[in-house]
Design an enzyme around this catalytic site. Structure first.
Site, PDB file in Angstrom:
ATOM      1  N   HIS A  98     -21.474  32.359 -20.833  1.00 12.05           N
ATOM      2  CA  HIS A  98     -21.690  32.006 -22.238  1.00 12.05           C
ATOM      3  C   HIS A  98     -20.726  30.901 -22.637  1.00 12.05           C
ATOM      4  CE1 HIS A  98     -18.172  34.581 -22.368  1.00 12.05           C
ATOM      5  NE2 HIS A  98     -17.900  34.101 -23.583  1.00 12.05           N
ATOM      6  N   ASP A 138     -18.457  29.840 -26.316  1.00 13.79           N
ATOM      7  CA  ASP A 138     -17.963  30.555 -27.496  1.00 13.79           C
ATOM      8  C   ASP A 138     -18.509  29.950 -28.789  1.00 13.79           C
ATOM      9  OD1 ASP A 138     -16.567  32.249 -25.879  1.00 13.79           O
ATOM     10  OD2 ASP A 138     -14.582  31.412 -26.307  1.00 13.79           O
ATOM     11  N   HIS A 172     -18.428  29.908 -19.469  1.00 13.22           N
ATOM     12  CA  HIS A 172     -17.485  30.728 -18.721  1.00 13.22           C
ATOM     13  C   HIS A 172     -17.988  32.158 -18.651  1.00 13.22           C
ATOM     14  CE1 HIS A 172     -16.289  30.612 -22.962  1.00 13.22           C
ATOM     15  NE2 HIS A 172     -15.757  31.804 -22.820  1.00 13.22           N
ATOM     16  N   ARG A 194      -9.318  45.525 -16.161  1.00 11.93           N
ATOM     17  CA  ARG A 194      -8.714  44.294 -16.662  1.00 11.93           C
ATOM     18  C   ARG A 194      -8.695  44.342 -18.183  1.00 11.93           C
ATOM     19  NH1 ARG A 194     -10.888  39.301 -18.503  1.00 11.93           N
ATOM     20  NH2 ARG A 194      -9.555  37.489 -18.090  1.00 11.93           N
TER      21      ARG A 194
END
Length: 330
Positions: free
Chosen positions: A210, A212, A266, A276
């Protein structure tokens, strides 16, 4: 004792039964551990020549990469470690407590997990998150106190970089004030992310590819890798570094800069064995803010942020993924 992990395989059983294939079919090559451009924030306090060179590097990284790392950003290691520890504590609550937001002073619907609109496994994000508007962060809990300290510092950094990028564009009178006037606590938000271990092989996306929907995003991540971005037609892995902040250009800055600064695709790839954590601040304007390129001729037509957000949400709902700025070409 109830697990903290969302029930991904139960919720999305039909996708696993019908579509088990995570090949993106885009032939993008993964190159491990690429080092992003590194900006030393402290250089902006030095002499004029040093400041100008630092500003030039910021603009160059935003044009060529759309991503860069920042050291000496002014946020202490103690605040960053506290932020992560409090975040871990919240995400380790039982799943049902997170869904009900039991004892959490966040707006309804702040907790999200998976991808409700997913129509195949490539659209599923193996992650959970709390989305909290900055205006709703207050000092009622240890986490809220830490979040308040974190976002105050991060906001200062983001506004400084927005001011520099506007200055380098020569975007007209008062262009650098545009972001101070429009990216306010009432319009920006923080997202705390947890990416649980993914037992599947190969692993699914922790966050699907996607760009941002913001002006700028400021990210702090832990030592577990997984963030990847597209550079020169290839997926590359960003080497994790807990000492830095990662800043990336969002769609709105690309439109405002008339395509000079790049909002880059990204994703996060989940880890089979380790969880994570990351924290991101998204700097957005009010829904009524008009996004207009600061130079002519413009690549993109003029639009309000509300229109853009609505179009993104419609595309995700109908297609399973975001289209973005290509919908708004002049």
């Amino acid at each position: 004792m109830e697990s903290p992990d969302p029930p991904f395989q139960e919720k999305y059983k039909s996708l696993f039964d019908k579509y088990y294939s995570i090949n993106n079919s885009n032939d993008l090559v993964i190159v491990e551990d690429c080092k992003l451009p590194l900006i030393d924030f402290s250089r902006l306090t030095l002499g004029e020549m040093e400041r100008d060179e630092c500003k030039r590097e910021i603009a160059k990284a935003s044009q060529e990469w759309g991503f860069f790392q920042v050291i000496n950003h002014g946020i202490s290691r103690e605040i960053l470690e506290r932020m992560r520890n409090e975040q871990v504590h919240v995400f380790k609550r039982p799943f049902s407590d997170k869904v009900s937001q039991k004892d959490l002073n966040y707006p309804p619907g702040s907790y999200q997990w998976g991808t409700p609109s997913a129509i195949c496994l490539t659209h599923l994000s193996w992650s959970e998150a709390f989305h909290v508007p900055l205006v709703d962060i207050n000092s009622k809990t240890n986490l809220s106190t830490t979040m308040e300290e974190f976002v105050t510092k991060v906001s200062e950094v983001a506004h400084k970089f927005a001011e520099i990028l506007a200055e380098k564009m020569n975007g007209g009178n008062n262009s650098s004030n545009f972001f101070k006037e429009n990216c306010l606590p009432s319009t920006c938000y923080l997202r705390m992310n947890r990416y649980p271990p993914c037992p599947l092989s190969p692993p699914l996306h922790g966050l699907m590819p996607h760009t941002d929907t913001s002006f700028l995003t400021v990210l702090h991540q832990d030592q577990i890798g997984g963030l990847q971005l597209v550079k020169d037609g290839k997926w590359i892995a960003v080497k994790p570094n807990q000492e830095v902040l990662i800043i990336n250009i969002g769609d709105l800055f690309q439109a405002w800069s008339n395509g000079v600064y790049k909002s880059v695709e990204h994703r996060v790839v989940s880890n089979r064995n380790e969880e994570r954590f990351s924290t991101a601040c998204f700097f957005c304007p009010s829904y009524d803010t008009v996004i207009q390129s600061c130079t002519e001729p413009s690549i993109y037509r003029k639009f309000r942020f509300k229109e853009y957000r609505h179009q993104v949400q419609m595309d995700v709902k109908e297609l399973g993924y975001k289209i973005g700025l290509s919908r708004f070409l002049a």
